[in-house]
Design a protein around this motif. Structure first.
Motif, short mmCIF file in Angstrom:
data_model
loop_
_atom_site.label_atom_id
_atom_site.label_comp_id
_atom_site.label_asym_id
_atom_site.label_seq_id
_atom_site.Cartn_x
_atom_site.Cartn_y
_atom_site.Cartn_z
N THR A 36 0.97 -1.30 0.19
CA THR A 36 0.01 -0.30 0.03
C THR A 36 1.05 1.74 -0.02
N LYS A 37 0.32 2.05 -0.88
CA LYS A 37 1.47 3.51 -0.42
C LYS A 37 0.94 4.44 0.40
N GLU A 38 2.30 4.86 1.32
CA GLU A 38 1.89 5.63 2.50
C GLU A 38 0.90 7.12 1.28
#
Length: 69
Positions: free
Chosen positions: A65-67
């Motif tokens: 997941t991208k922050e």
């Protein structure tokens, strides 16, 4: 190596590996197929623990997941 596996990906691979091992221990799979599947289970477990899938690298796949910034 750069990590490219997300949490869900790791968990699913580990579950599949555990199912293969349980089926082998219960005698549901055996022989050459059993040995090959145990090798697959070992690879899946190792990849889950490391967090890097070598097959993802050439294709640039990243399931983490991208922050948000």
């Amino acid at each position: 190596m750069k990590k490219n596996m997300g949490g869900v990906d790791k968990i699913l691979r580990f579950i599949v590996a555990a199912i293969i091992v349980v089926l082998y221990l219960l005698g549901k799979i055996s022989g050459t197929l059993g040995i090959v599947l145990l090798a697959v289970a070992a690879v899946l477990s190792l990849v889950s623990l490391i967090g890097t899938c070598p097959l993802y690298l050439p294709f640039g796949i990243d399931t983490r997941t991208k922050e948000k910034k």
